[in-house]
Design a protein around this motif. Structure first.
Motif, mmCIF file in Angstrom:
data_model
loop_
_atom_site.group_PDB
_atom_site.id
_atom_site.type_symbol
_atom_site.label_atom_id
_atom_site.label_comp_id
_atom_site.label_asym_id
_atom_site.label_seq_id
_atom_site.Cartn_x
_atom_site.Cartn_y
_atom_site.Cartn_z
ATOM 1 N N ASP A 57 0.850 -1.182 0.000
ATOM 2 C CA ASP A 57 0.000 0.000 0.000
ATOM 3 C C ASP A 57 0.886 1.232 0.000
ATOM 4 N N CYS A 58 0.581 2.163 -0.888
ATOM 5 C CA CYS A 58 1.449 3.336 -1.048
ATOM 6 C C CYS A 58 0.622 4.504 -1.574
ATOM 7 N N SER A 59 0.472 5.534 -0.754
ATOM 8 C CA SER A 59 -0.192 6.751 -1.212
ATOM 9 C C SER A 59 0.830 7.614 -1.944
ATOM 10 N N LEU A 60 0.353 8.394 -2.900
ATOM 11 C CA LEU A 60 1.231 9.185 -3.747
ATOM 12 C C LEU A 60 0.727 10.611 -3.852
ATOM 13 N N ARG A 61 1.650 11.547 -3.825
ATOM 14 C CA ARG A 61 1.345 12.941 -4.120
ATOM 15 C C ARG A 61 2.349 13.374 -5.175
ATOM 16 N N TRP A 62 1.870 13.718 -6.368
ATOM 17 C CA TRP A 62 2.698 13.962 -7.535
ATOM 18 C C TRP A 62 2.886 15.462 -7.758
ATOM 19 N N ASN A 63 4.046 15.849 -8.245
ATOM 20 C CA ASN A 63 4.345 17.222 -8.621
ATOM 21 C C ASN A 63 4.170 18.188 -7.448
ATOM 22 N N VAL A 64 4.821 17.886 -6.354
ATOM 23 C CA VAL A 64 4.747 18.693 -5.138
ATOM 24 C C VAL A 64 5.657 19.910 -5.304
ATOM 25 N N PRO A 65 5.151 21.131 -5.026
ATOM 26 C CA PRO A 65 6.012 22.318 -5.120
ATOM 27 C C PRO A 65 7.178 22.229 -4.135
ATOM 28 N N GLU A 66 8.347 22.652 -4.574
ATOM 29 C CA GLU A 66 9.553 22.534 -3.744
ATOM 30 C C GLU A 66 9.619 23.562 -2.633
ATOM 31 N N ARG A 111 12.967 12.037 -12.311
ATOM 32 C CA ARG A 111 13.116 12.730 -13.597
ATOM 33 C C ARG A 111 12.692 14.195 -13.518
ATOM 34 N N GLY A 112 13.132 14.872 -12.475
ATOM 35 C CA GLY A 112 12.849 16.294 -12.332
ATOM 36 C C GLY A 112 11.534 16.633 -11.664
ATOM 37 N N THR A 113 10.677 15.646 -11.445
ATOM 38 C CA THR A 113 9.385 15.883 -10.794
ATOM 39 C C THR A 113 9.492 15.505 -9.332
ATOM 40 N N ARG A 114 9.098 16.419 -8.463
ATOM 41 C CA ARG A 114 9.116 16.135 -7.029
ATOM 42 C C ARG A 114 7.825 15.424 -6.664
ATOM 43 N N LEU A 115 7.947 14.348 -5.893
ATOM 44 C CA LEU A 115 6.789 13.571 -5.476
ATOM 45 C C LEU A 115 6.986 13.106 -4.052
ATOM 46 N N GLU A 116 5.897 12.697 -3.431
ATOM 47 C CA GLU A 116 5.961 12.136 -2.088
ATOM 48 C C GLU A 116 5.225 10.811 -2.080
ATOM 49 N N LEU A 117 5.822 9.845 -1.415
ATOM 50 C CA LEU A 117 5.239 8.526 -1.238
ATOM 51 C C LEU A 117 5.003 8.316 0.245
ATOM 52 N N ALA A 118 3.851 7.783 0.598
ATOM 53 C CA ALA A 118 3.552 7.481 1.998
ATOM 54 C C ALA A 118 3.280 5.992 2.104
ATOM 55 N N MET A 119 4.019 5.338 2.993
ATOM 56 C CA MET A 119 3.889 3.888 3.142
ATOM 57 C C MET A 119 4.218 3.501 4.575
ATOM 58 N N SER A 120 3.925 2.259 4.908
ATOM 59 C CA SER A 120 4.224 1.775 6.260
ATOM 60 C C SER A 120 5.733 1.663 6.436
ATOM 61 N N GLU A 121 6.152 1.537 7.669
ATOM 62 C CA GLU A 121 7.582 1.422 7.976
ATOM 63 C C GLU A 121 8.179 0.164 7.333
ATOM 64 N N ASP A 122 7.429 -0.949 7.345
ATOM 65 C CA ASP A 122 7.913 -2.185 6.709
ATOM 66 C C ASP A 122 8.077 -2.013 5.200
ATOM 67 N N ALA A 123 7.083 -1.381 4.569
ATOM 68 C CA ALA A 123 7.164 -1.145 3.125
ATOM 69 C C ALA A 123 8.312 -0.197 2.796
ATOM 70 N N LEU A 124 8.537 0.790 3.674
ATOM 71 C CA LEU A 124 9.637 1.734 3.468
ATOM 72 C C LEU A 124 10.988 1.026 3.530
ATOM 73 N N THR A 125 11.147 0.122 4.474
ATOM 74 C CA THR A 125 12.390 -0.639 4.577
ATOM 75 C C THR A 125 12.630 -1.433 3.290
ATOM 76 N N SER A 160 1.942 5.628 8.685
ATOM 77 C CA SER A 160 2.650 5.916 7.433
ATOM 78 C C SER A 160 3.868 6.791 7.674
ATOM 79 N N THR A 161 4.848 6.608 6.824
ATOM 80 C CA THR A 161 6.016 7.470 6.773
ATOM 81 C C THR A 161 6.046 8.088 5.386
ATOM 82 N N VAL A 162 6.326 9.384 5.304
ATOM 83 C CA VAL A 162 6.343 10.095 4.027
ATOM 84 C C VAL A 162 7.781 10.182 3.539
ATOM 85 N N LEU A 163 7.973 9.830 2.284
ATOM 86 C CA LEU A 163 9.282 9.870 1.656
ATOM 87 C C LEU A 163 9.218 10.872 0.506
ATOM 88 N N ALA A 164 9.946 11.974 0.628
ATOM 89 C CA ALA A 164 10.020 12.966 -0.449
ATOM 90 C C ALA A 164 11.077 12.503 -1.439
#
Length: 149
Positions: free
Chosen positions: A37-46, A117-131, A109-113
């Motif tokens: 399971d992984c939530s996504l936020r695409w094209n996040v302003p820097e 390819r030049g697009t900033r995004l954030e992924l949110a997933m559990s600690e196990d999935a992040l590992t 969830s833990t958020v990973l910025a």
């Protein structure tokens, strides 16, 4: 009266069929394994930190060779919405959800910025999935550039 019952029955059947197709699609995505399971936020302003919870889309990610295929959960599309190639992913930061993000994301969830390819995004997933995700990134074949903060 009979017409109303017939229409009501047809609507119930269509709703049940729609729910069945959602479940079947998820099973087909997960069938090959390597999903999380992984939530996504695409094209996040820097320049701004937006913790409003807007822009997050709940999804399922699947490892497929040297890329991750990301599927929206609430969609009938058989193809992934986003493809993230291992060699193009640069991890920028790791953080916990802030403000209203805590309501928009799954618990624990833990958020990973990242940048892909030049697009900033954030992924949110559990600690196990992040590992697992970070291990997958670092397990790139020799000669490939991997940027993990």
């Amino acid at each position: 009266m009979v017409l109303a019952l017939l229409v009501s029955g047809a609507i119930v059947v269509l709703v049940l069929l729609g729910l069945f197709v959602f479940g079947l699609r998820r099973r087909l995505i997960q069938r090959s394994g390597g999903t999380f399971d992984c939530s996504l936020r695409w094209n996040v302003p820097e320049e701004e930190d937006d913790f409003s919870g807007k822009g997050w889309i709940y999804g399922v990610a699947r490892y497929n060779g040297d890329r991750i295929e990301w599927f929206r959960v609430f969609s009938y599309a058989p193809r992934p919405r986003r493809l993230l190639e291992r060699s193009s992913i640069e991890v920028l930061q790791r953080r916990t959800p802030q403000g209203e993000e805590e309501l928009a994301l799954l618990s624990d969830s833990t958020v990973l910025a990242c940048r892909h390819r030049g697009t900033r995004l954030e992924l949110a997933m559990s600690e196990d999935a992040l590992t697992g995700f970070l291990a997958w990134l670092e397990a790139a074949p020799p000669g490939q550039r991997v940027n993990v903060a």
